[in-house]
Scaffold this motif. Structure first.
Motif, PDB file in Angstrom:
ATOM      1  N   SER A   1      39.223  39.261  57.375  1.00 60.49           N
ATOM      2  CA  SER A   1      39.555  37.858  57.610  1.00 60.49           C
ATOM      3  C   SER A   1      40.890  37.466  56.986  1.00 60.49           C
ATOM      4  CB  SER A   1      38.448  36.953  57.048  1.00 60.49           C
ATOM      5  OG  SER A   1      37.215  37.209  57.681  1.00 60.49           O
ATOM      6  N   GLY A   2      41.548  38.432  56.358  1.00 59.01           N
ATOM      7  CA  GLY A   2      42.846  38.163  55.758  1.00 59.01           C
ATOM      8  C   GLY A   2      42.806  37.652  54.341  1.00 59.01           C
ATOM      9  N   ARG A   3      41.591  37.539  53.767  1.00 62.52           N
ATOM     10  CA  ARG A   3      41.491  37.048  52.397  1.00 62.52           C
ATOM     11  C   ARG A   3      41.907  38.147  51.421  1.00 62.52           C
ATOM     12  NH1 ARG A   3      35.655  34.752  53.931  1.00 62.52           N
ATOM     13  NH2 ARG A   3      35.492  36.997  54.253  1.00 62.52           N
ATOM     14  N   LEU A   4      42.635  37.752  50.385  1.00 61.97           N
ATOM     15  CA  LEU A   4      43.243  38.720  49.479  1.00 61.97           C
ATOM     16  C   LEU A   4      42.397  38.970  48.239  1.00 61.97           C
ATOM     17  CD1 LEU A   4      46.965  37.553  49.619  1.00 61.97           C
ATOM     18  CD2 LEU A   4      45.944  39.533  50.746  1.00 61.97           C
ATOM     19  N   SER A   5      42.448  40.218  47.790  1.00 57.43           N
ATOM     20  CA  SER A   5      41.742  40.640  46.586  1.00 57.43           C
ATOM     21  C   SER A   5      42.510  40.219  45.341  1.00 57.43           C
ATOM     22  CB  SER A   5      41.603  42.163  46.581  1.00 57.43           C
ATOM     23  OG  SER A   5      42.886  42.770  46.369  1.00 57.43           O
ATOM     24  N   ALA A   6      41.948  40.543  44.195  1.00 56.49           N
ATOM     25  CA  ALA A   6      42.698  40.448  42.942  1.00 56.49           C
ATOM     26  C   ALA A   6      43.808  41.498  42.960  1.00 56.49           C
ATOM     27  CB  ALA A   6      41.772  40.670  41.755  1.00 56.49           C
ATOM     28  N   PRO A   7      44.889  41.278  42.210  1.00 55.95           N
ATOM     29  CA  PRO A   7      45.987  42.243  42.208  1.00 55.95           C
ATOM     30  C   PRO A   7      45.652  43.488  41.402  1.00 55.95           C
ATOM     31  CG  PRO A   7      46.454  40.477  40.667  1.00 55.95           C
ATOM     32  CD  PRO A   7      45.183  40.098  41.371  1.00 55.95           C
ATOM     33  N   SER A   8      46.229  44.609  41.818  1.00 56.16           N
ATOM     34  CA  SER A   8      46.126  45.833  41.032  1.00 56.16           C
ATOM     35  C   SER A   8      46.885  45.675  39.728  1.00 56.16           C
ATOM     36  CB  SER A   8      46.725  47.009  41.813  1.00 56.16           C
ATOM     37  OG  SER A   8      48.147  46.880  41.851  1.00 56.16           O
ATOM     38  N   SER A   9      46.673  46.601  38.814  1.00 54.47           N
ATOM     39  CA  SER A   9      47.535  46.655  37.636  1.00 54.47           C
ATOM     40  C   SER A   9      48.953  46.986  38.083  1.00 54.47           C
ATOM     41  CB  SER A   9      47.024  47.711  36.653  1.00 54.47           C
ATOM     42  OG  SER A   9      45.802  47.307  36.075  1.00 54.47           O
TER      43      SER A   9
END
Length: 708
Positions: free
Chosen positions: A580-588
């Motif tokens: 759906s295009g929703r973004l995850s938390a960022p990687s390190s």
């Protein structure tokens, strides 16, 4: 490094945007605009804010470890294992306790619990310490005796701790501040080795690591480094080929798991304000530690962590228990953790009374401890043992900000005397800690967010300010998601719920792995990362302060960044998008630096001839590799960190503006012959207030040169 008090007997010691195809960039920006939560505009308020803070929940600074908050403990401390100590450390979420105490480590024999030449308090043996650490829920960080011990003695300690007793003690340093053994002229650290050079220390680290890992292969071995920009960084001892770090690291990079550095904000006449301001130097110094590890460890560098095993202000014996040092503690813990450190250990749990002064209307006991030892200076005595001093509450406030597994994210303040730190919680909440270093004026702060949309509910706000005896809840209605007021000389933490359906918690995609640098040239960098469950594509974001820009996009787990400036440094992280295009938390994050062209029409050699901590002498040699001579030349470079400059020079004309340096051929200088047929050399005396990394790229008449 702190020294013992007497008679109480404490001891121890502007990135440019990366080029993108127009269609890809437009699509990426559209994705961000439509799918990533942005805070709604703040309602119009009567009074203007005097500070702005930008928080970017998509710009990761790394993940908080379980050992993030730590303290030192010492065998001369009779209160080390008081039951109250474990309770207080647990309440502050302390995850690491370092033993047996700074410089005492190099005279301490664990099996007999003796320290010849020093004082050992009753009830401070290893098993008693471990009982306290376990009660606090903390991991021990143990210092093997290098100064008067052996590799076999250290291996015996590992056997007792982890095989006989089952303590699972993971972290073991080899000695404490061994560069203070007199090799560089100043000696406070005990060292019985006839050869006190960094070369011998490296040889012994290899022997210790082999013996200790033969007993328990899972232990993590740490080597002592100097902190770049702090004495004796840059000093080359008699008979050595390089300074401490440049000698030790190449020899031990394949056998160690972390490095240990120490940082104190100053001494003598350093004021509280000076100490708070000097924290601005710490990020650059820690970045240079990481750069040195990367340079010498190569592919193994990802497996070598950084521990800041001692930190305090050390301001000449005063202002150490007072409120300013509480602000310093909170600011210092987070600053270090945000810059790649996995454990920060305060010096000390208890230390002892020193110079008595009055600071901020309170008695300052000149004590470097988190907790009172009940000691006296003359007829002035500290409060009852284990009474917390202000630095304890500063450390405790950082646990209001985040705990193990949470993600530190970028926060940027417009005011030098108001610091901001932010953490994206695993449950989707966002916490922001503000540090008002102004002793007289409350500061009204406007909060703005990228990648996070607060809910309409009131945030939870906690405070540590004048009149507070502990971390205190602020009543609802006194702060909002968009504006807060921080009292003078105070800490304030705001914790916000995300709006329903927004934030990383709403995405079906997991968090991608930390990106790896697979290949870099002067203008490209190829990155890869571990896949995230539920991801349909990935965005690569570059961070500049608290701002990010999309620089890459992929459906797979790798991307090549192109058109990068030679010799430029970039910090990137990866986010995953679900269907759906929703973004995850960022990687390190990953920080990378591009190289210089191998086929350039010129070559520049930069050589540091000698250095002495805060100054150096360098020689630069320039060759023309083109097929035509060059008459009348200029050489340009940019200093990598603030505080680097030229004091005096010869054989050319020098001009510096900010961090940019331009060197022009002296009048009457001959031409540079083609095909490297001649060289121009010039030199200078430089100064560095902080770390002193070499410049990464040189230009001859505007053309980027190769190195060497």
């Amino acid at each position: 490094m702190p020294r013992p008090h007497r008679p109480a007997r404490p001891a121890g010691t502007g990135l440019r945007p990366l080029a993108r195809g127009a269609a890809v960039l437009a699509a990426s920006l559209a994705l961000l605009a439509s799918l990533v939560g942005v805070a709604p505009a703040a309602p119009q308020e009567a009074d203007e804010a005097d500070v702005g803070v930008q928080v970017n929940a998509q710009a990761s600074l790394g993940t908080l470890s379980g050992t993030a908050r730590g303290v030192n403990t010492a065998i001369w401390d009779a209160h080390m294992n008081d039951p109250e100590v474990a309770d207080l450390m647990k309440a502050a979420d302390v995850g690491a306790m370092r033993y047996p105490g700074g410089s005492y480590a190099d005279i301490y024999h664990w099996e007999t619990h003796t320290a010849p030449g020093g004082y050992v308090a009753p009830g401070t043996g290893f098993d008693s310490f471990m009982a306290t650490a376990r009660a606090a829920g903390a991991q021990p960080i143990l210092i093997a005796n290098y100064g008067s011990g052996t590799a076999e003695e250290a291996a015996g300690w590992v056997r007792y701790a982890n095989v006989t007793k089952g303590y699972d003690a993971k972290y073991w340093e080899i000695g404490n501040e061994i560069y203070g053994n007199g090799h560089y002229g100043s000696g406070w650290e005990h060292d019985d080795h006839e050869d006190k050079s960094p070369r011998e220390y490296a040889r012994q680290v290899r022997a210790y690591a082999a013996a200790m890992k033969a007993v328990d292969p899972t232990v993590k071995i740490g080597a002592v480094l100097t902190t770049p920009g702090e004495w004796p960084d840059g000093v080359v001892g008699t008979g050595d080929s390089g300074d401490w770090n440049h000698t030790v690291l190449p020899e031990v990079a394949d056998v160690i798991d972390f490095v240990s550095v120490h940082w104190y904000a100053g001494g003598g006449d350093t004021t509280a304000e000076d100490a708070l301001a000097r924290l601005a130097k710490l990020p650059g110094e820690l970045r240079e530690v990481r750069s040195q590890i990367d340079r010498f460890a190569g592919a193994d560098s990802r497996d070598i962590a950084i521990a800041l095993t001692e930190i305090n202000t050390n301001t000449g014996g005063s202002r150490l228990t007072a409120r300013p040092n509480g602000l310093f503690a909170a600011d210092a813990f987070m600053t270090a953790l945000e810059n790649g450190v996995f454990a920060v250990d305060w010096w000390n749990t208890h230390n002892g009374a020193g110079q008595i002064t009055t600071v901020d209307g309170e008695t300052d006991y000149g004590d470097m401890g988190m907790l009172s030892s009940g000691a006296c200076t003359g007829d002035v005595c500290e409060p009852a043992p284990n009474t917390p001093f202000h630095p304890y509450y500063g450390m405790k406030m950082t646990s209001e900000l985040g705990t193990a597994g949470d993600t530190m994210v970028a926060a940027e303040s417009t005011a030098q005397d108001v610091s901001a730190h932010a953490v994206l919680r695993r449950d989707g909440r966002l916490s922001v800690m503000l540090v008002n270093k102004d002793p007289d004026t409350p500061r009204t702060v406007d909060l703005d967010y990228a990648g996070f949309t607060p809910s309409a509910t009131s945030p939870r706000v906690t405070r540590y300010a004048r009149g507070d005896s502990d971390i205190t809840d602020v009543a609802d209605g006194e702060a909002s998601a968009s504006r807060v007021t921080v009292p003078p000389y105070a800490l304030l933490t705001v914790t916000l719920e995300p709006r329903a359906g927004t934030g990383p918690g709403a995405s079906a995609a997991g968090t991608p792995g930390t990106p790896r640098l697979d290949m870099a040239t002067d203008t490209t960098a190829r990155l890869s990362w571990a896949a995230a469950a539920g991801a349909t594509r990935y965005l690569v974001l570059e961070r500049d302060g608290a701002h990010t820009r999309v620089v890459g996009e992929a459906t797979g787990t790798s991307v090549t960044l192109r058109n990068l400036p030679p010799g430029s440094t970039h910090t990137v992280n990866v986010l995953a998008a679900d269907a759906s295009g929703r973004l995850s938390a960022p990687s390190s994050p990953l920080t990378l630096t591009t190289g210089t062209p191998s086929d350039a029409a010129c070559a520049v050699s930069y050589h540091r001839d000698t250095s002495w901590g805060n100054g150096f002498v360098a020689t630069v040699t320039v060759r023309n590799l083109s097929d035509t001579p060059i008459t009348g030349w200029t050489v340009d470079w940019d200093w990598p960190t603030e505080g680097q400059s030229v004091s005096s020079s010869w054989s050319a004309t020098f001009h510096q503006v900010g961090s940019h340096m331009r060197v022009t051929a002296s009048e009457g200088a001959g031409p540079l012959a083609p095909d490297g047929g001649s060289a121009a050399s010039f030199g200078f005396v430089g100064a560095n207030d902080g770390p002193n990394p070499d410049p990464t790229a040189f230009r001859l008449n505007g053309t980027v040169c190769s190195s060497g």
